[in-house]
Each structure stands twice: as structure tokens, then as C-alpha cells.
Write an enzyme that holds these catalytic residues in place. Structure first.
Site, PDB file in Angstrom:
ATOM      1  N   GLU A   9      23.576 -36.698  22.097  1.00 11.45           N
ATOM      2  CA  GLU A   9      24.140 -37.960  21.633  1.00 11.45           C
ATOM      3  C   GLU A   9      24.911 -38.544  22.809  1.00 11.45           C
ATOM      4  O   GLU A   9      25.469 -37.803  23.634  1.00 11.45           O
ATOM      5  CB  GLU A   9      25.060 -37.759  20.430  1.00 11.45           C
ATOM      6  CG  GLU A   9      24.381 -37.155  19.210  1.00 11.45           C
ATOM      7  CD  GLU A   9      23.309 -38.033  18.579  1.00 11.45           C
ATOM      8  OE1 GLU A   9      23.301 -39.249  18.873  1.00 11.45           O
ATOM      9  OE2 GLU A   9      22.497 -37.512  17.805  1.00 11.45           O
ATOM     10  N   HIS A  57      26.171 -41.918  15.589  1.00  9.20           N
ATOM     11  CA  HIS A  57      26.572 -40.500  15.531  1.00  9.20           C
ATOM     12  C   HIS A  57      27.968 -40.251  14.975  1.00  9.20           C
ATOM     13  O   HIS A  57      28.340 -39.090  14.753  1.00  9.20           O
ATOM     14  CB  HIS A  57      26.448 -39.843  16.906  1.00  9.20           C
ATOM     15  CG  HIS A  57      27.089 -40.599  18.026  1.00  9.20           C
ATOM     16  ND1 HIS A  57      28.425 -40.927  18.048  1.00  9.20           N
ATOM     17  CD2 HIS A  57      26.563 -41.081  19.188  1.00  9.20           C
ATOM     18  CE1 HIS A  57      28.699 -41.568  19.164  1.00  9.20           C
ATOM     19  NE2 HIS A  57      27.591 -41.699  19.877  1.00  9.20           N
ATOM     20  N   HIS A 153      23.375 -38.528  12.168  1.00 12.53           N
ATOM     21  CA  HIS A 153      22.867 -37.868  13.360  1.00 12.53           C
ATOM     22  C   HIS A 153      23.842 -36.811  13.840  1.00 12.53           C
ATOM     23  O   HIS A 153      25.063 -36.982  13.776  1.00 12.53           O
ATOM     24  CB  HIS A 153      22.670 -38.896  14.489  1.00 12.53           C
ATOM     25  CG  HIS A 153      21.500 -39.793  14.282  1.00 12.53           C
ATOM     26  ND1 HIS A 153      20.361 -39.754  15.057  1.00 12.53           N
ATOM     27  CD2 HIS A 153      21.288 -40.769  13.368  1.00 12.53           C
ATOM     28  CE1 HIS A 153      19.513 -40.671  14.639  1.00 12.53           C
ATOM     29  NE2 HIS A 153      20.049 -41.302  13.617  1.00 12.53           N
TER      30      HIS A 153
END
Length: 232
Positions: A9, A57, A153
Site C-alpha cells: 500500500e 487503505h 484493502h
């Protein structure tokens, strides 16, 4: 054969524009089965978090502020040691590798020269014209997305999901493989694939009419495809 399936990420799309890694997750696979060994770390990007990235995220600059920077031995060097000489697997691998290599160079560490497999490219070859995101592939193969839908995520979760997708993309789990160490990594359940598994009923066709049409168009654009000669 040892593989490491990994995901990252970030704060954005391009490290040379000032964007940084904020999370790395990875799972280990040997001989076609997950071993239960994992790598996971949050990374202090030493910058703000754009809202667009945060919406993906949910990692804020405040949350990451006390996490180690990539140059800390617990991040960059630890990831290199976990990877070792494994074949690397990622979805849209050029994106993740671009950030990993940039951060390694910035930290004064050697860049990785491992073989890299891109599951996005495999999926596009297997299912031309069809959606090839991780979510789409999980839905295609019947892989449970409950955790992702609930928590969004996450690099380690996405690595685990991608490992399941990779197994399906490359022919399914091999018979008789024990998933060593799964107790620690997968909620205490030891997962064993029984020998010579047989489906109770044939698996229903997964192709939609639109996908069949897209495949026919793909074939039509090829020069003298082999299977047309065989079928005719």
C-alpha cells in the site's frame, strides 16, 4: 520451488513524484501450498497522506507516524531476507516492484533481482476482455471476500487472497499438500487438501455471454490460431 506472494500500500502512484510505501504484506508458498509464514509491516512514509490513498487503505499519517521508516532494518532489510531467492508474485507487479526497488535504492540496499510473476498479466491472457482486478478474480473463483469487504484493502490480507487466486490461475491446489504452519497464520485451522479430490458435481460454467463474445473476437484477430485448425 519457493514463492513469495506480496502486496504493498502506498501514498500514491509514482515514487519519483514523492509518493512512498506505507505497508508491505507477504505470504510464503512452497511446492504449490501456503506454509503459514508471513511478513507484514507498516511503514512511516515521512509525509502526509493524500485523501484518495487514505480512502483505499484507511492508513492515516497519524497512525503511521510512530511506525519504522523503510530504511529501518525491521522493514527493508527484513523484507529482503524474507524474500531471499524466492520467485515473487504480485498483482500488477510493475507497480509494487517500482516502489520496492525505489525504496531499497533510497535506503542504500541492493535492489531485488528475483524472478517476478504478474498475476494481472496471467489473468488477462486467460480471460481476455474480462475484469481482472483482485476482487473480480476472487469472485470468479468463489474466494471469500468477507474480510476485505468489512476491513477494506490491507497488504497482508490481499496477499493471502492473491495466493488463492494464483493457485486457481495455475491449475488449482495440488492434491495431498499440507499447509504447514497454518495454525498460526489462518486462525488455528489446519488446512489439508485431500488426495485425488473429486467434485460432487461438475463446476458450472463461469463465462458470461459477453466474455464468450470477447474471446471469439480475440481469436478472430489472431493469425491462423492452432485450435481453429484442430476443431475444423
Amino acid at each position: 520451488m519457493r514463492h513469495v506472494i506480496f502486496d504493498t500500500e502506498t501514498t500514491g502512484f509514482e515514487p519519483r513524484e514523492g509518493h512512498r510505501l506505507v505497508e508491505i504484506g507477504a505470504v510464503e508458498m512452497k511446492h504449490g501450498g501456503l506454509t503459514g509464514r508471513t511478513f507484514h509491516v507498516y511503514v512511516n512514509p515521512e509525509r502526509d497522506m493524500p485523501d484518495g490513498a487514505y480512502q483505499v487503505h484507511k492508513l492515516s499519517a497519524e497512525f503511521l507516524s510512530d511506525k519504522p521508516v523503510f530504511a529501518d532494518p525491521s522493514v527493508g532489510q527484513a523484507f529482503v531476507e524474507f524474500v531471499d531467492d524466492a520467485v515473487l508474485i504480485a498483482h500488477n507487479a510493475s507497480f509494487d516492484m517500482n516502489f520496492i526497488q525505489f525504496e531499497l535504492e533510497k535506503a542504500g540496499l541492493p535492489k531485488l533481482d528475483n524472478e517476478v510473476v504478474d498475476t494481472l498479466k496471467i489473468a488477462k491472457r486467460r480471460f481476455p476482455g474480462s475484469p481482472a482486478s483482485l476482487d473480480a478474480l476472487c469472485n470468479r473463483f468463489g474466494i471469500d471476500l468477507t474480510a476485505r469487504e468489512k476491513d477494506g484493502h490491507g497488504a497482508l490480507l490481499d496477499s493471502r487472497l492473491l495466493a488463492e487466486v494464483y493457485i486457481e490461475l495455475t491449475g488449482g491446489a495440488q492434491a495431498g499438500l499440507a499447509f504447514e504452519g497454518a495454525n498460526a497464520a489462518f486462525g488455528g485451522q489446519r488446512i489439508i487438501v485431500p488426495p485425488n479430490p473429486v467434485r460432487a458435481a461438475p463446476r458450472k460454467a463461469l463465462l458470461t455471454d459477453a466474455e464468450k463474445k470477447a474471446h471469439e473476437t480475440f481469436i478472430a484477430e489472431m493469425e491462423n490460431p492452432l485450435w481453429r485448425r484442430v476443431l475444423n
